[in-house]
Structures are given as C-alpha cells and as structure tokens.
Motif scaffolding. Structure first.
Motif, PDB file in Angstrom:
ATOM      1  N   ALA A 175       8.869   3.439 -13.426  1.00 14.45           N
ATOM      2  CA  ALA A 175       7.862   4.384 -13.906  1.00 14.45           C
ATOM      3  C   ALA A 175       8.453   5.294 -14.978  1.00 14.45           C
ATOM      4  CB  ALA A 175       7.343   5.213 -12.728  1.00 14.45           C
ATOM      5  N   GLY A 176       7.680   5.515 -16.033  1.00  8.62           N
ATOM      6  CA  GLY A 176       8.093   6.414 -17.102  1.00  8.62           C
ATOM      7  C   GLY A 176       8.920   5.771 -18.194  1.00  8.62           C
ATOM      8  N   LYS A 177       9.194   4.462 -18.098  1.00  9.68           N
ATOM      9  CA  LYS A 177      10.052   3.808 -19.093  1.00  9.68           C
ATOM     10  C   LYS A 177       9.262   2.990 -20.113  1.00  9.68           C
ATOM     11  CE  LYS A 177      13.967   5.122 -17.207  1.00  9.68           C
ATOM     12  NZ  LYS A 177      13.492   5.723 -15.966  1.00  9.68           N
ATOM     13  N   ALA A 178       7.946   3.111 -20.104  1.00  4.12           N
ATOM     14  CA  ALA A 178       7.142   2.307 -21.039  1.00  4.12           C
ATOM     15  C   ALA A 178       7.460   2.649 -22.492  1.00  4.12           C
ATOM     16  CB  ALA A 178       5.655   2.521 -20.764  1.00  4.12           C
ATOM     17  N   ARG A 206      12.658   5.895  -3.427  1.00  7.56           N
ATOM     18  CA  ARG A 206      13.118   5.545  -4.768  1.00  7.56           C
ATOM     19  C   ARG A 206      12.612   4.165  -5.193  1.00  7.56           C
ATOM     20  NH1 ARG A 206      19.244   6.151  -5.775  1.00  7.56           N
ATOM     21  NH2 ARG A 206      18.469   6.132  -7.924  1.00  7.56           N
ATOM     22  N   VAL A 207      12.565   3.228  -4.250  1.00  8.11           N
ATOM     23  CA  VAL A 207      12.113   1.880  -4.592  1.00  8.11           C
ATOM     24  C   VAL A 207      10.638   1.875  -4.973  1.00  8.11           C
ATOM     25  CG1 VAL A 207      11.653  -0.408  -3.644  1.00  8.11           C
ATOM     26  CG2 VAL A 207      13.876   0.679  -3.252  1.00  8.11           C
ATOM     27  N   PHE A 208       9.806   2.547  -4.193  1.00  6.32           N
ATOM     28  CA  PHE A 208       8.363   2.423  -4.383  1.00  6.32           C
ATOM     29  C   PHE A 208       7.758   3.515  -5.259  1.00  6.32           C
ATOM     30  CE2 PHE A 208       9.190  -0.028  -0.539  1.00  6.32           C
ATOM     31  CZ  PHE A 208       8.537  -1.210  -0.858  1.00  6.32           C
ATOM     32  N   TRP A 209       8.483   4.621  -5.465  1.00  4.78           N
ATOM     33  CA  TRP A 209       7.950   5.688  -6.324  1.00  4.78           C
ATOM     34  C   TRP A 209       8.926   6.135  -7.403  1.00  4.78           C
ATOM     35  CZ3 TRP A 209       7.468   5.924  -0.953  1.00  4.78           C
ATOM     36  CH2 TRP A 209       6.186   5.692  -0.473  1.00  4.78           C
ATOM     37  N   VAL A 248      12.457  -5.555 -14.059  1.00  6.65           N
ATOM     38  CA  VAL A 248      12.832  -4.950 -12.781  1.00  6.65           C
ATOM     39  C   VAL A 248      12.201  -3.567 -12.650  1.00  6.65           C
ATOM     40  CG1 VAL A 248      14.730  -4.289 -11.271  1.00  6.65           C
ATOM     41  CG2 VAL A 248      15.028  -6.174 -12.909  1.00  6.65           C
ATOM     42  N   GLY A 249      11.277  -3.448 -11.707  1.00  9.44           N
ATOM     43  CA  GLY A 249      10.764  -2.154 -11.289  1.00  9.44           C
ATOM     44  C   GLY A 249      10.890  -2.096  -9.781  1.00  9.44           C
ATOM     45  N   THR A 250       9.786  -1.810  -9.097  1.00  9.84           N
ATOM     46  CA  THR A 250       9.800  -1.977  -7.648  1.00  9.84           C
ATOM     47  C   THR A 250       9.976  -3.453  -7.308  1.00  9.84           C
ATOM     48  OG1 THR A 250       8.415  -0.044  -7.270  1.00  9.84           O
ATOM     49  CG2 THR A 250       8.444  -1.716  -5.536  1.00  9.84           C
ATOM     50  N   TYR A 251       9.331  -4.303  -8.068  1.00  6.42           N
ATOM     51  CA  TYR A 251       9.404  -5.749  -7.870  1.00  6.42           C
ATOM     52  C   TYR A 251      10.132  -6.386  -9.045  1.00  6.42           C
ATOM     53  CZ  TYR A 251       5.802  -4.332  -4.594  1.00  6.42           C
ATOM     54  OH  TYR A 251       5.124  -3.694  -3.589  1.00  6.42           O
ATOM     55  N   ASP A 309       0.850  -1.186   0.000  1.00  2.46           N
ATOM     56  CA  ASP A 309       0.000   0.000   0.000  1.00  2.46           C
ATOM     57  C   ASP A 309       0.889   1.241   0.000  1.00  2.46           C
ATOM     58  OD1 ASP A 309      -1.810   2.051   0.470  1.00  2.46           O
ATOM     59  OD2 ASP A 309      -3.030   0.882   1.845  1.00  2.46           O
ATOM     60  N   ALA A 310       1.206   1.722  -1.200  1.00  2.00           N
ATOM     61  CA  ALA A 310       2.167   2.819  -1.344  1.00  2.00           C
ATOM     62  C   ALA A 310       1.643   4.115  -0.727  1.00  2.00           C
ATOM     63  CB  ALA A 310       2.501   3.031  -2.817  1.00  2.00           C
TER      64      ALA A 310
END
Length: 976
Positions: free
Chosen positions: A680-683, A464-467, A712-715, A407-408
């Motif tokens: 985030a932002g790399k799509a 940084r990890v979660f956002w 590899v993102g947050t998970y 739950d971010a």
C-alpha cells in the motif's frame, strides 16, 4: 414456572454441574497433589467427598420424588440452601489450605477458586425458585407489598445495626474481646450478613413474581407503568451508566466505564428496546398473533438471561449498594427483568396451550431462545475461519496456490479482540470479571482460539502482512527475561566440555554423550545459562539430562510450544528447568536455570552421528568418534537394517563427505528473479520500478529467459515468463504489506523441489526496503540455495546491495555492487544427467530429500535409532516444502519424535524438578496439540475467569461487615 417443582430439574441443575465440577477439580488435583502437604491433601479429599455426598443425596431425593410422582417441597429448598451455603462458607474459610500460598500459581487455572461457586450456583438458584413458588401458591391473589416490605427491612435493619448496635458494641467493650470469642463473633456476623442477603433476595424475587402475575386490580390496571420501568427505562439507564454515557448519575468517580463489561454498541441498546417492546405490548387475543409474540419473547429471553447471569454475582452487594450508592438498585434490574420475562412466557404458554400442543410450544420456545446464541456462535465461527485462513496463509501456506483476498475487516476485528483479551501487568483488567464481555469473552476464547492466544509478534506480523501497519513499539506485556538484561560477561559460562562415544554396530552409527560443566563465576544471584550450537548434517539429538539437587534428571521430549511455556513459568518461580530446542535451521538452543553465584551445574546431550566429527559449543571443541572404526558405506539410504522386518522408505538419503567428493562438479548459471514492492502506498513508484528493472536487464545483457518478475504485496503474483511489466493488469493492486518473506520462500521451495541447471538470483525492487516483512533468516531452507546465501536490494541508481539469507536478512552485509558476486560451484546428486538435488561443494556430509511427499510408516520409527532420525529430518523438510498439506502430519511427526526419542524442530527436551511440573507439561501439551499450530501458549494465554457467584456473595458479606466496622469507627471518633 411451576415446572421447576419437577424433580427432574435436580438431575439437570445439580448432578450434571457437579459431575463437571468434580472432573475439573480432579484434573487439577492430579497435577498438584505431589506438591501439597498432607493437611491440604486431606482437605481436598474431604471437600471432594462432601460434594459427592451432596450430589448423591440430591440424585437419590430426585429419583425418590420422581418415582412417587411428587414435586419438590419447600423443606427441600430450605435444606439445600442451608447445606450448600454452609459448604461454600467453609470452603472459602479453608481456601488457603486447599491452594497453599507457596503453590506455583501457573499450575492452577486462574479461575479454579471460583469453580465451586460457579457450578453450585444452579442448585442454589433452583432452590430459591422452589422456595418462592412454594411460598406463593396460585389458589388466590396476593399483594406484592408484604414481600417488598420484608425485602426492604433487610437494608433498614443493617442501617439500624450500624447506627445503634455498633456504637453500643464499643461502649460495652465487646470490640476488645480476644481469642475464640472474638473469632466466633466474627463468624456470627458474617453468617447473619449472608442470611440477611438471602432473605432480601428471596422476598424481592417473590414480590416481583407476584407483581408479574397480577392481571386484575390496581396492580394489573397500571402494569404498563411498572413494566416500562422494569423492562425498558432501568435497563437502558444501566447500559448508559456502565458505558460512561450517564456517569454523573453514578458517584463512583472516573474510571467506571465498562465496569460490568463492554456493552457499548447499537446491538445492546437495540435489543434492550426490542425486549421492552415485546414485554410491554398489550396481550393480543388472536392465538396466532399471541404465538408470534410468544416466539418473539422467546428470542429475547437469551438476552434477558445473559444479563441475569452477568449481574447474579453482584446481587449480594445490592443491599450495600442500595444503602451506599444512589443508583445501587440498578443491580437488581436484571433479576426483576428475568422474573417478569419468564412469567410473561408462562402466561403466554398457558393461554396457547388450548390451541397448540405442549410439545410444539416447548420446541418453538427452545428454537426461539437459540436464535441469539446461534447467531453469536456463527459470528464467532466466522471469526475463527477468517483467523485460521490468515494463519494458514502466513504460517502454513501452499506455495503453489493462488489465494483469494481474506476478509481483512473481520480479521482486524478478531485481532483487536484478541489483543484486548490479553492480560498482563501493562494492561488494566477490562471489567470486574477480567473479561471484555463477561462469559462471551470466554466463549470467544474457546471457539475462536481454542483457549490459546496469539503472541504480540504474530499479531504484529499479521497486521503488517494484511495492512502494512508498523509495529506499535513495545506493545507486548510479556516480562523481559532477566537473562536478556544481563551482559554476556555476567552470564554463566561453559567451563568444561567432555565427550564419550561408542560405535553401535546394529544401527551402524556412533552414539556420543556431551557432558557440559556450567559455572557461574560472575556477579551475584541466580542467572541463566543460554547458548546455541550447530548440528552437522546427519547428526541428531537423542537424549538429554540435567543434574538437579544431586540426582540426574532425564529430559522429557515434549511438544515445543508447551515445553517453552512450562520452562518460562518454572523460570519465573526460580526453580530448576533445562530446555533444549531447535531455533532455526540446524541451530539448537540450550538453556538452564537457575545457576547461583559460584555454583557449578552439570548437564548432558546425547548425539547420534554416522561419521566421526569434531563438535563445538561456545569456545570448546571435542572429537566424537574416531577414525579407527571402519566408516559406513557411502550414500546411506534411510532404510532399516537388511535383517529387519521393517519395510524400506525411499526418498531420503545421507550423502557422506567421501561420496560428495566423487560427485560431478557443476557451475549453474543464474536467472534474475525480481521481487517488486506492491504494498500500500507504493503506486507512485511504479514507473521508477520499471526503469530500474529495465536498466539492470540492459546492463547485464539479460535475455527473456534470464528474467522473472513477481509482484509482492500481501499476496505474491508471478508474471508470465515473457512479461516483466510491473503494471501487469491481473495483479496491479498496491495494497497490504510488503510480504517479502512469502515471496522468497516460494522461490526457494520451487528451486529445491524442481532442481534445474539454473538457480534463482533474487533481486528486491522497493522504494523502502526497511518496510519489507522478513524473518531473522531462511536457514531452514539452506539446502535450497547451495551456491550462495546472498540476495540483493536494487537501489534507484542501479547498484545492488547484498543481504544474507542465513543471518539477519533485513540488514546489509556489505557495500553496494555494480553486479552480483559470482556464485560458488555445486555438485549434482546422484549424477549430472538426472540430478535429484544440487549440494554445496564444501567437503561436508549432506542430507537429501529426493521426493515431494514422504510417507513414513510407524514401523520404520525405532527408539534412539539413527535411521529414524534421518526419516524425521526428511519429514521435517517435506513439511517446509508443503506446510499446507502437511499440517495434519505435524502431529504424526511429533508422535514419531516421541516414539524415537529424537529431537525435531517441533519438539523440545525439558528436564523438570518434580512430578507436578511433569503433569502440568502433559496437560499443556495436550491443549497445544488440539489447537491450531500457529497459536501460542504464552503467559497471556490464561483462560479468562468468570465470576463465582456465591463466592462473591461471601465477599459481599465480608465487605459489608468491614463497612459496618468502619461506620462504627467513624461514630466512635465523632463521639470523642
């Protein structure tokens, strides 16, 4: 309310708080008593004895009255008020003697001076309530006007004193009287101010109590008007002014927002409106409707009681505020609201008593009053669970588990609150109590953080990890270490390194001492010596000393975070600590402070090692042990001596250099493991990533078995073996940060746990490698990459940029390459057919953990024993492979380290100057061991102070006296 006259209340409001107070004071005294002069020790004993005496008298009186079935008298209330007020006044007067100025403040909790006032407050408040009830019998109706008039007379008298008496004081020359007479006069004025304040509050409370009790006559006819004013308009106005929404009404200038606490938000205003509605609604006649109203008022009672506690410390200042500030009367609103609320509940209870049992009504009120506190507790506990879940994922992960999203939003709120609760010289205090929300801040800190904190570095990492957010510059309020500001040439240096060794036949190992001579021959002033050195495999630190003031002080083996915190605190006091701890992999850091200009200091380290070796620190190298002694048997397993009754512990082995030379040499082939940036932002780079991977696979002629892909993102999601499609539907989310640290560790741990004839060659695919979340190095997992410490960044043009797993992983280590560098050969242990581990073919001894889970009985750990050191190293490596499952075992590993005296990455050696420092270390260590392993004990981890009500009363008296003196001075200047 007249149940407060029952003597049983004395046990609850006096005896229990006194027991807690004496326990807290005793714990502090046990730490600092060796640093206190004899006079201060006598003061501690005297005040402690008086507290015990007062508590005993209260308990005896309560027991006597209870046996007589009698109630508390007004005389008791007067005696209690006089006795405890006098005690607090004398306590404040001698506070500098109880806690001398030269006593290190880090050894004393920040709110210790307020403990006495805080824990005696229930007794004083109860005494005031008893006096009000005794002065207001219920046999007849009384008017509130005389009580309000008596309360109003106090500020009027103060004003008259300032206008008439003070000028006369100067005319008669009394302000120039010196010596004891002047001191006596000062004490007299302060005592009068305290007495006046008590009289003001007593009669004000009595007036409001009478007003709330009236149900007939003019006061009862217009009760809706004064109820709306007290329960609704004034609380809402107070919230608006505190939150800056009505600042113009308060002539305190800018910077007054949230002065009393952060009460900005719909909940605070909504509860204020709900509370006013429940208290102002016309009294129903139906019992069940009245019961519902009674329970509703019970729910909001905790809201009223909370603000009563928050503003209680400021009540003594209300007299001055009423005179000097236009809306100072708002400070009295919580007191009046509390009295009205309690009186309404008492009248509801009296009416309902004819329809329901008293036990049912009391239980219902207790349950209703617990609704809001329970809701807050559950809310905070949810924050705790989310925070611990995030900390476990980042710092104690299970590499074999697929995690569900955290739950971010809750985690973000928690980190924001933690960041706001930190205190430092760079952060203003959030309210007059030093807490964002009085009392609730301390409750949050206790329940969510175990009275610890999170460092700025860890907060930044979690963000940084979660956002995927970037570090916010230099947000840390931690002062920069002086040694970090010094140039290397200005620091003390190691001028001599001596060694002395002997062979211990019992444990078949060498015991060596390194004696270091440190000299500060540069610059001026005191400086810190700091260095790092590497430990060979099978070499353990088993003792440490530091020479302090001509004596040899042995090191104390302590929990690492507690030891580092104590070292930092003592260093700020310019005293004599020495610290020895692991930093990463087999690297150990040594720090000692202070070393004055031209001073020579001596320190030493004891090592246990199986074979003779050459040891290097800074530019000095010494030989430890000698080859004349018969070498130990090859491949020594970590088991006790054969003659010992200790059972063997399989799974851990020490491989000597001689044995490694006999092992079969193997050249394993790599498989390419692509780590694709899905943050985030790399799509928009998805097609580019796919082309880069496909091009490299084609250029290197890789087959399906040669390639693995993890997103590899947050998970981290590893695709099936046959797939390298970065748009894999099960994990095609681009969110969070590029948590490359987790992905690499997961690959390395799997490679070490399941040794195969192929090794992973890690290739990172990212449009912005600098955004990757990486540690300084992966040296703790050096055994997992025996061929090479290199991993690669794949550029858009297909070239490979090398990075090191051992040092500064984020930095490039060389020019871009068209293909990976060939890896070095390794040796298979114990054989090539069924290898349990692959070791670097470097001719050096090595250590092997040949099992996934290591169970070490307590009997296998012995004092300063080489075999025990080998077992501790095995436990540490097992923890690196399985951080999640070994979290409870960390405490066991620390205890094994204490028992053996052998340094581990979870402990540190610390040499301290005196017994007080050692006691403080034990206290901090206990706190750290009881909290989450990822929480910190930095300088920002101080407990948040809450106000000591009657100490602020005394402060208010002193401020009032100063205000009167300034008023007198202004009158004198105007007259001249």
């Amino acid at each position: 309310m007249r149940t407060l006259l029952n003597p049983k209340w004395l046990w609850l409001l006096n005896t229990l708080p006194l027991l807690v107070l004496l326990t807290l004071l005793r714990a502090t005294y046990d730490v600092i008593h060796t640093l206190l002069p004899a006079e201060s020790q006598h003061l501690w004993q005297w005040f402690g004895g008086v507290l015990v005496l007062l508590g005993g008298l209260h308990a005896g009186y309560a027991t006597w009255q209870w046996r007589r079935r009698a109630t508390l008298s007004g005389g008791y209330a007067v005696v209690a008020l006089v006795a405890y007020t006098a005690f607090l006044y004398i306590y404040c007067y001698h506070l500098s003697g109880l806690i001398p100025f030269d006593l290190p403040r880090w050894m004393v909790a920040g709110d210790l001076p307020l403990y006495v006032g805080t824990f005696l407050m229930p007794t004083l408040a109860h005494a005031v309530a008893v006096l009000v009830l005794r002065l207001t019998p219920e046999d007849k109706e009384r008017s509130p006007l005389p009580s309000f008039g008596a309360a109003l007379a106090v500020p009027v008298a103060w004003y008259v004193f300032a206008q008439l008496v003070l000028p006369l004081w100067q005319v008669l020359g009394l302000d120039r009287v010196g010596g004891g007479l002047k001191k006596l006069g000062l004490h007299g004025v302060v005592v009068m101010i305290i007495a006046g304040t008590l009289i003001f509050l007593l009669f004000l409370a009595r007036g409001v109590y009478i007003l709330a009790s009236r149900r007939a006559g003019r006061w009862g006819q217009y009760q809706w008007a004064w109820k709306v004013l007290i329960t609704g308009l004034l609380p809402l106005l107070g919230l608006a002014i505190n939150n800056g929404q009505a600042r113009d009404y308060l002539s305190l200038g800018v910077g007054t927002d949230n002065f009393f606490g952060d009460f900005d938000g719909p909940w605070w205003y909504g509860l204020a409106v709900l509370n006013a509605g429940l208290l102002c609604v016309p009294t129903p006649t139906k019992p069940r409707v009245r019961l519902a109203l009674y329970l509703g008022r019970g729910i909001t009672l905790s809201y009223t009681f909370y603000f009563f506690l928050v503003f209680l410390p400021l009540l003594p200042l209300s007299v001055v505020a009423v005179i000097a500030i236009g809306v100072g009367f708002l400070l009295l609103t919580p007191l009046a609201l509390f009295i009205v609320h309690v009186r309404e509940l008492a009248q509801d209870y009296a009416m309902l008593r004819g329809f329901f049992s008293g036990r049912v009504l009391a239980l219902g009120l207790a349950e209703a009053a617990a609704v809001l506190p329970l809701g807050i507790t559950l809310h905070y506990y949810h924050h705790r669970m989310v925070l611990h879940e995030a900390l476990d994922y980042v710092y104690a992960p299970d590499y074999a588990r697929s995690y569900r999203p955290i739950d971010a939003e809750v985690l973000g709120n928690t980190l924001q609150v933690i960041d706001q609760y930190k205190t430092s010289v760079f952060r203003p205090r959030p309210s007059f109590t030093g807490a964002r929300v009085p009392y609730l801040s301390a409750y949050f800190n206790w329940l969510v953080l175990d009275n610890l904190t999170l460092s700025e570095e860890k907060i930044t990492t979690l963000k940084r990890v979660f956002w995927g957010s970037e570090p916010s510059g230099s947000a840390s309020g931690t002062p920069v270490s002086r040694s970090d500001e010094e140039t290397p040439t200005a620091r003390p240096t190691l001028t001599q390194l001596a060694a002395r060794s002997h062979y211990d036949a019992r444990q078949r190992a060498w015991v060596s001492w390194l004696d270091l001579t440190i000299t500060n021959s540069h610059g001026s002033g005191s400086r810190e010596y700091a260095t790092t050195f590497g430990l060979p495999a099978g070499c353990f630190i088993s003792d440490y000393y530091l020479d302090i003031n001509g004596r040899r002080e042995p090191g104390i083996l302590a929990e690492k975070r507690a030891a580092a915190w104590v070292y930092s605190q003592i260093r700020n006091e310019s005293r004599d600590p020495g610290l020895l701890q692991y930093v990463s992999g087999n690297r150990v850091a040594l720090r000692m402070f202070p070393i004055a200009a031209g001073e020579i200091r001596f320190t030493g380290i004891q090592l246990l090692h199986k074979e003779p070796l050459r040891f290097r620190i800074d530019d000095h190298t010494v030989a430890l042990g000698h080859a004349a002694t018969p070498p130990p048997a090859a491949s020594t397993p970590a088991v006790p001596e054969p003659t010992s009754a200790v059972p063997p512990v399989p799974g851990v082995a020490y491989v000597t250099a001689a044995e490694k030379a006999t092992l079969p040499v193997v050249r394993r082939q790599p498989y390419y493991h692509f780590l694709v940036d899905m943050s985030a932002g790399k799509a928009r780079y998805q097609a580019r990533y796919q082309c880069q991977i496909d091009a490299l696979v084609a250029r290197q002629h890789l087959s399906g078995d040669d390639v693995r892909v993890s997103l590899v993102g947050t998970y981290v999601t590893t695709l099936p073996a046959a797939s390298r499609d970065v748009n894999y539907p099960a994990a095609g989310r681009y969110e969070g940060g590029f948590y490359l640290d987790r992905a690499i560790r997961q690959i390395l741990v799997q490679a070490a746990e399941q040794p195969q004839n192929r090794y992973p060659l890690i290739v990172v695919v990212s449009a912005d490698f600098n955004q990757a979340i990486l540690p300084d190095n992966f040296a703790d997992l050096r055994h997992a990459y025996p061929e090479s410490d290199t991993f690669y960044e794949l550029l858009e043009d297909g070239q490979l940029v090398p990075h090191s797993l051992d040092t500064e992983s984020i930095s490039r280590t060389g020019p871009a390459l068209t293909k990976p560098t060939a890896a070095a050969p390794v040796v298979a242990w114990p054989d090539a057919q069924r290898p349990a581990a692959y070791l670097p073919a470097n001719g050096q001894p090595d250590f092997v953990l040949a099992t996934s889970h290591l169970d070490v009985p307590e009997a296998a750990i012995r004092q300063r024993d080489w075999q025990s050191g080998l077992l501790l190293q095995g436990l540490w490596r097992a923890r690196l492979h399985h951080p999640a499952t070994t979290a409870p075992a960390e405490v066991s590993l620390i205890q094994h380290s204490f028992r053996s005296g052998i340094l581990t990455p979870l402990t540190a050696y610390l040499s301290l100057e005196n017994e007080a420092q050692k006691a403080a270390l034990r206290r901090k260590q206990e706190q750290m061991l009881n909290g989450h392993r990822a929480l910190d004990a930095g300088e920002e981890a101080q407990r948040m102070s809450e106000p000591g009500e009657w100490l602020l009363l005394l402060a208010g008296a002193i401020l009032s006296f100063r205000w009167l003196r300034q008023r007198k001075a202004r009158l004198a200047r105007s007259a001249s």
